[in-house]
Design a protein around this motif. Structure first.
Motif, mmCIF file in Angstrom:
data_model
loop_
_atom_site.group_PDB
_atom_site.id
_atom_site.type_symbol
_atom_site.label_atom_id
_atom_site.label_comp_id
_atom_site.label_asym_id
_atom_site.label_seq_id
_atom_site.Cartn_x
_atom_site.Cartn_y
_atom_site.Cartn_z
ATOM 1 N N PHE A 46 0.766 -1.232 -0.165
ATOM 2 C CA PHE A 46 0.157 0.026 0.073
ATOM 3 C C PHE A 46 0.953 1.304 0.056
ATOM 4 O O PHE A 46 0.756 2.130 0.939
ATOM 5 N N PRO A 47 1.679 1.536 -1.088
ATOM 6 C CA PRO A 47 2.542 2.695 -1.043
ATOM 7 C C PRO A 47 1.935 4.043 -0.938
ATOM 8 O O PRO A 47 2.716 5.118 -0.821
ATOM 9 N N ASP A 48 0.549 4.091 -1.501
ATOM 10 C CA ASP A 48 0.014 5.456 -1.641
ATOM 11 C C ASP A 48 -0.716 5.681 -0.427
ATOM 12 O O ASP A 48 -1.360 6.755 -0.346
ATOM 13 N N ALA A 49 -0.591 4.852 0.732
ATOM 14 C CA ALA A 49 -1.427 5.173 2.020
ATOM 15 C C ALA A 49 -0.590 6.271 2.726
ATOM 16 O O ALA A 49 0.809 6.515 2.480
ATOM 17 N N ARG A 50 -1.336 6.849 3.744
ATOM 18 C CA ARG A 50 -0.554 7.970 4.275
ATOM 19 C C ARG A 50 0.091 7.741 5.566
ATOM 20 O O ARG A 50 1.215 8.339 5.611
#
Length: 188
Positions: A46-50
């Motif tokens: 999940f590289p796009d998670a904050r």
């Protein structure tokens, strides 16, 4: 595609609080390196998670367990420590929890974050099996080939694990035994 570590149990749940998504992943690990590997795998998935907040407890023989937590950019004390408290409260060891947060646009406040991260880990742990390590001895036993089937059946009926059977003129059974006294009556 993710690759999980061998021998580990893994569970994932998703909760939503005011449009923020919380993906909680819990996994069984054997040491701190495996815990960090699980955290890295979840981050990569999940590289796009904050945020990828985490906590883990790893048992160390004859010492205090290793406990670590991280808020990963959330306000101090609102994510990692509450997650660690859930693991402690469940009396678990050799476990890692990673909660991945996708921000939904609404600030939750410190109390809301603590609740959301704690609830996410509790939810993921709800379906996790509880196991307790057991120290066992490895035994090698030679039995005549004609008796091997009977002996192996008797051992299995007593709950003794037969890990291997090497057949030759006699049979070499490799056993995992918690109570050595349980084996002796069978072999007589």
């Amino acid at each position: 595609m993710r690759t999980w570590l061998p021998r580990g149990f893994e569970a994932r749940t998703e909760t939503e609080v005011k449009r923020s998504r919380f993906l909680a992943t819990v996994a069984r690990v054997d040491d701190e390196a495996q815990a960090r590997d699980v955290i890295a795998l979840v981050r990569a998935e999940f590289p796009d998670a904050r945020h990828h907040c985490q906590a883990f407890v790893v048992d160390v023989p004859d010492a205090q367990p290793i406990e670590r937590s991280s808020d990963d950019g959330e306000p101090a004390g609102t994510a990692g420590m509450p997650m660690l408290e859930v693991l402690r409260g469940a009396a678990l060891g050799n476990v890692v929890a990673v909660v991945t947060r996708y921000f939904g646009g609404t600030l939750l406040g410190t109390g809301g974050l603590v609740r959301a991260y704690s609830d996410a880990v509790s939810s993921a742990l709800a379906g996790a099996p509880r196991v307790r390590p057991e120290r066992r001895l490895l035994w090698g036993v030679d039995v005549p080939a004609a008796e091997a089937g009977r002996v192996q059946g008797a051992l299995l009926n007593r709950g003794i694990d037969v890990l291997d059977a090497a057949w030759a003129e006699s049979v070499r059974l490799t056993l995992a035994v918690a109570d050595p006294d349980a084996v002796l009556p069978i072999l007589r």
